[in-house]
Design a protein around this motif. Structure first.
Motif, mmCIF file in Angstrom:
data_model
loop_
_atom_site.group_PDB
_atom_site.id
_atom_site.type_symbol
_atom_site.label_atom_id
_atom_site.label_comp_id
_atom_site.label_asym_id
_atom_site.label_seq_id
_atom_site.Cartn_x
_atom_site.Cartn_y
_atom_site.Cartn_z
ATOM 1 N N ASP A 66 -21.362 -9.541 -31.399
ATOM 2 C CA ASP A 66 -21.374 -9.203 -32.822
ATOM 3 C C ASP A 66 -22.273 -10.116 -33.638
ATOM 4 O O ASP A 66 -22.575 -9.823 -34.794
ATOM 5 C CB ASP A 66 -19.959 -9.268 -33.404
ATOM 6 N N GLY A 67 -22.660 -11.253 -33.062
ATOM 7 C CA GLY A 67 -23.411 -12.235 -33.835
ATOM 8 C C GLY A 67 -22.581 -12.847 -34.943
ATOM 9 O O GLY A 67 -23.117 -13.222 -35.990
ATOM 10 N N SER A 68 -21.273 -12.977 -34.706
ATOM 11 C CA SER A 68 -20.380 -13.442 -35.774
ATOM 12 C C SER A 68 -19.380 -14.459 -35.244
ATOM 13 O O SER A 68 -19.304 -14.735 -34.038
ATOM 14 C CB SER A 68 -19.630 -12.259 -36.390
ATOM 15 N N LEU A 69 -18.598 -15.010 -36.166
ATOM 16 C CA LEU A 69 -17.514 -15.935 -35.852
ATOM 17 C C LEU A 69 -16.210 -15.353 -36.372
ATOM 18 O O LEU A 69 -16.136 -14.922 -37.526
ATOM 19 C CB LEU A 69 -17.758 -17.294 -36.522
ATOM 20 N N SER A 70 -15.185 -15.317 -35.527
ATOM 21 C CA SER A 70 -13.847 -14.920 -35.978
ATOM 22 C C SER A 70 -13.069 -16.176 -36.340
ATOM 23 O O SER A 70 -12.948 -17.097 -35.522
ATOM 24 C CB SER A 70 -13.098 -14.166 -34.870
ATOM 25 N N VAL A 71 -12.556 -16.229 -37.571
ATOM 26 C CA VAL A 71 -11.809 -17.396 -38.050
ATOM 27 C C VAL A 71 -10.321 -17.083 -37.944
ATOM 28 O O VAL A 71 -9.815 -16.160 -38.589
ATOM 29 C CB VAL A 71 -12.183 -17.736 -39.502
ATOM 30 N N ILE A 72 -9.613 -17.850 -37.131
ATOM 31 C CA ILE A 72 -8.196 -17.609 -36.847
ATOM 32 C C ILE A 72 -7.348 -18.657 -37.553
ATOM 33 O O ILE A 72 -7.544 -19.863 -37.362
ATOM 34 C CB ILE A 72 -7.924 -17.668 -35.333
ATOM 35 N N ASP A 73 -6.415 -18.212 -38.368
ATOM 36 C CA ASP A 73 -5.414 -19.099 -38.970
ATOM 37 C C ASP A 73 -4.487 -19.556 -37.845
ATOM 38 O O ASP A 73 -3.782 -18.745 -37.234
ATOM 39 C CB ASP A 73 -4.640 -18.334 -40.042
ATOM 40 N N THR A 74 -4.478 -20.849 -37.540
ATOM 41 C CA THR A 74 -3.701 -21.328 -36.398
ATOM 42 C C THR A 74 -2.203 -21.283 -36.650
ATOM 43 O O THR A 74 -1.417 -21.171 -35.705
ATOM 44 C CB THR A 74 -4.116 -22.763 -36.020
ATOM 45 N N ALA A 75 -1.786 -21.367 -37.913
ATOM 46 C CA ALA A 75 -0.356 -21.329 -38.213
ATOM 47 C C ALA A 75 0.230 -19.936 -37.996
ATOM 48 O O ALA A 75 1.355 -19.797 -37.506
ATOM 49 C CB ALA A 75 -0.115 -21.788 -39.650
ATOM 50 N N ASN A 76 -0.552 -18.901 -38.347
ATOM 51 C CA ASN A 76 -0.056 -17.525 -38.257
ATOM 52 C C ASN A 76 -0.679 -16.721 -37.120
ATOM 53 O O ASN A 76 -0.292 -15.569 -36.887
ATOM 54 C CB ASN A 76 -0.319 -16.795 -39.576
ATOM 55 N N ALA A 77 -1.623 -17.325 -36.398
ATOM 56 C CA ALA A 77 -2.286 -16.671 -35.273
ATOM 57 C C ALA A 77 -2.842 -15.306 -35.657
ATOM 58 O O ALA A 77 -2.538 -14.286 -35.039
ATOM 59 C CB ALA A 77 -1.333 -16.555 -34.085
ATOM 60 N N GLU A 78 -3.670 -15.293 -36.698
ATOM 61 C CA GLU A 78 -4.313 -14.054 -37.111
ATOM 62 C C GLU A 78 -5.709 -14.341 -37.649
ATOM 63 O O GLU A 78 -5.974 -15.408 -38.203
ATOM 64 C CB GLU A 78 -3.489 -13.329 -38.175
ATOM 65 N N VAL A 79 -6.610 -13.375 -37.434
ATOM 66 C CA VAL A 79 -7.970 -13.513 -37.954
ATOM 67 C C VAL A 79 -7.941 -13.316 -39.456
ATOM 68 O O VAL A 79 -7.459 -12.290 -39.957
ATOM 69 C CB VAL A 79 -8.923 -12.497 -37.288
ATOM 70 N N ILE A 80 -8.435 -14.301 -40.191
ATOM 71 C CA ILE A 80 -8.407 -14.228 -41.656
ATOM 72 C C ILE A 80 -9.794 -14.012 -42.254
ATOM 73 O O ILE A 80 -9.911 -13.625 -43.414
ATOM 74 C CB ILE A 80 -7.775 -15.497 -42.258
ATOM 75 N N ARG A 81 -10.831 -14.254 -41.472
ATOM 76 C CA ARG A 81 -12.201 -14.061 -41.948
ATOM 77 C C ARG A 81 -13.107 -13.774 -40.763
ATOM 78 O O ARG A 81 -12.809 -14.155 -39.631
ATOM 79 C CB ARG A 81 -12.746 -15.327 -42.621
ATOM 80 N N THR A 82 -14.209 -13.113 -41.056
ATOM 81 C CA THR A 82 -15.300 -12.994 -40.096
ATOM 82 C C THR A 82 -16.566 -13.498 -40.767
ATOM 83 O O THR A 82 -16.892 -13.077 -41.879
ATOM 84 C CB THR A 82 -15.493 -11.540 -39.633
ATOM 85 N N ILE A 83 -17.238 -14.426 -40.115
ATOM 86 C CA ILE A 83 -18.468 -14.997 -40.655
ATOM 87 C C ILE A 83 -19.648 -14.397 -39.901
ATOM 88 O O ILE A 83 -19.749 -14.533 -38.675
ATOM 89 C CB ILE A 83 -18.485 -16.529 -40.532
ATOM 90 N N ALA A 84 -20.527 -13.725 -40.623
ATOM 91 C CA ALA A 84 -21.720 -13.127 -40.010
ATOM 92 C C ALA A 84 -22.809 -14.188 -39.901
ATOM 93 O O ALA A 84 -23.337 -14.651 -40.913
ATOM 94 C CB ALA A 84 -22.201 -11.945 -40.833
ATOM 95 N N VAL A 85 -23.121 -14.586 -38.665
ATOM 96 C CA VAL A 85 -24.214 -15.528 -38.435
ATOM 97 C C VAL A 85 -25.528 -14.767 -38.310
ATOM 98 O O VAL A 85 -26.570 -15.186 -38.787
ATOM 99 C CB VAL A 85 -23.951 -16.375 -37.181
ATOM 100 N N SER A 86 -25.470 -13.620 -37.646
ATOM 101 C CA SER A 86 -26.582 -12.671 -37.604
ATOM 102 C C SER A 86 -25.962 -11.279 -37.605
ATOM 103 O O SER A 86 -24.750 -11.130 -37.465
ATOM 104 C CB SER A 86 -27.458 -12.885 -36.364
ATOM 105 N N SER A 87 -26.773 -10.258 -37.760
ATOM 106 C CA SER A 87 -26.244 -8.894 -37.747
ATOM 107 C C SER A 87 -26.035 -8.437 -36.311
ATOM 108 O O SER A 87 -26.640 -8.984 -35.379
ATOM 109 C CB SER A 87 -27.221 -7.945 -38.438
ATOM 110 N N PRO A 88 -25.175 -7.422 -36.086
ATOM 111 C CA PRO A 88 -25.018 -6.884 -34.730
ATOM 112 C C PRO A 88 -26.347 -6.454 -34.118
ATOM 113 O O PRO A 88 -26.555 -6.598 -32.904
ATOM 114 C CB PRO A 88 -24.082 -5.693 -34.938
ATOM 115 N N ALA A 89 -27.272 -5.964 -34.944
ATOM 116 C CA ALA A 89 -28.578 -5.542 -34.433
ATOM 117 C C ALA A 89 -29.401 -6.734 -33.942
ATOM 118 O O ALA A 89 -30.246 -6.591 -33.050
ATOM 119 C CB ALA A 89 -29.340 -4.793 -35.519
ATOM 120 N N GLU A 90 -29.154 -7.906 -34.534
ATOM 121 C CA GLU A 90 -29.888 -9.115 -34.148
ATOM 122 C C GLU A 90 -29.189 -9.895 -33.039
ATOM 123 O O GLU A 90 -29.757 -10.847 -32.503
ATOM 124 C CB GLU A 90 -30.029 -10.048 -35.350
ATOM 125 N N ALA A 91 -27.961 -9.505 -32.708
ATOM 126 C CA ALA A 91 -27.130 -10.313 -31.822
ATOM 127 C C ALA A 91 -27.794 -10.575 -30.475
ATOM 128 O O ALA A 91 -27.759 -11.693 -29.953
ATOM 129 C CB ALA A 91 -25.772 -9.648 -31.622
#
Length: 336
Positions: free
Chosen positions: A257-282
């Motif tokens: 995906d060219g991205s980062l999944s940010v996981i809240d460690t207390a609740n064990a859930e993805v709270i954000r996705t950070i796009a480092v590059s686009s899927p087309a650039e991945a």
């Protein structure tokens, strides 16, 4: 545990360094700046980046297919896992002069590496299905201990704060293994997702985070019992996972995906996705290793195919700049 060898005197002959990118006389001053080191696996080189300017100030030959890196607690050395060979090579951080080459035996293929606060170096040897502990390097009397994992493709690792326990991700066996470093046994291996590779221990040592690239998942494990506490769906192909120094989030490097999944460690859930590059650039970027700055404000993302490292502001999710490195920049380490 098996004592492999004791070496007295110099670990290895000092090798002559090639011409640096920086001008003569500048290296000592640069060593004190915020510094990133990058292993360039296609170029067989080691890069030094001044994070104040964003400039590559040194790039020198290293070893064949270098992968992961670790800096010493005092910041004076950086250790490199030579995945295409059988050694851990150690360099001075100020001028990248190689000062040691530690032999780990036939078919070693060293990969994951940790330089612990107690000055021990821990490194996986994928070809031998084992973990090495290297002691006494800075005292010039090296002891090497080998611990068999009993698994195939032991690749990445984490080590407990007290250095009594280590954990490996074993790609070939689809397992995560706990190793008692005080006694040889008992080993405990558990199946975790498909192709578990990324691994990171929470700062308090109470949760072991693992990313499984083949099943697009991250897992929170009990470090002692190895029971899976939580399962989290991430982006595609989460090759690495890294817990923020503050312990509040874990981030996966989602290669496809060219991205980062940010996981809240207390609740064990993805709270954000950070796009480092686009899927087309991945595919063109091919992001791999991720590394937090010491204060947790930035994430460094190695983009192996484009020979760059993206510097990402964690708070805003903005790519601040792309740092030019050598061919196939992969493993990274930052001065403590």
């Amino acid at each position: 545990m098996r004592l492999i060898a004791v070496l007295s005197g110099a670990c290895a002959a000092v090798l002559a360094a090639c011409a640096p990118v920086a001008a003569p006389g500048e290296v000592g001053a640069q060593a004190m700046a915020p510094t990133l080191f990058v292993a360039n696996k296609r170029g067989n080189t080691l890069s030094k980046i001044d994070l104040t300017t964003g400039e590559e100030v040194l790039r020198l030959p290293s070893c064949t297919n270098p992968h992961e890196l670790a800096t010493s607690p005092d910041g004076e050395h950086v250790a490199l896992a030579c995945y295409g060979g059988t050694t851990v090579d150690v360099f001075l951080t100020d001028n990248l002069e190689r000062v040691s080459s530690i032999e780990l035996g036939a078919n070693a293929r060293p990969h994951g590496i940790v330089w612990h606060a107690n000055d021990s170096i821990f490194v996986t040897t994928e070809g031998r299905g084992s973990l090495f502990r290297i002691d006494g390097l800075l005292r010039d009397a090296v002891l090497r201990f080998e611990y068999a994992t009993g698994q195939q493709g032991s690749h990445m690792l984490a080590v407990s704060p007290d250095a009594t326990t280590a954990w490996t991700t074993d790609l070939g066996s689809r397992t995560v293994t706990r190793i008692d470093l005080t006694n040889r046994y008992p080993l405990l291996s558990v199946t975790v997702g498909e192709e578990p590779e990324g691994i990171s221990l929470s700062p308090d040592g109470k949760t072991l985070w693992v990313s499984a690239r083949g099943s697009n998942q991250a897992f929170a494990l009990d470090p002692l019992t190895m029971e899976v506490r939580e399962t989290v769906t991430t982006g595609r192909f989460p090759l690495r996972i890294a817990v923020r120094p503050q312990g509040d989030v874990a981030v996966t490097s989602d290669l496809q995906d060219g991205s980062l999944s940010v996981i809240d460690t207390a609740n064990a859930e993805v709270i954000r996705t950070i796009a480092v590059s686009s899927p087309a650039e991945a595919e063109a970027r091919f992001q791999v290793t991720i590394l937090w700055s010491n204060d947790g404000s930035k994430i460094y993302v190695a983009e192996t195919a484009s020979d760059t490292v993206a510097e990402v502001d964690y708070a805003s999710g903005t790519v601040l700049r792309r740092l030019t490195v050598g061919e196939g920049g992969d493993g990274m380490a930052i001065l403590p």
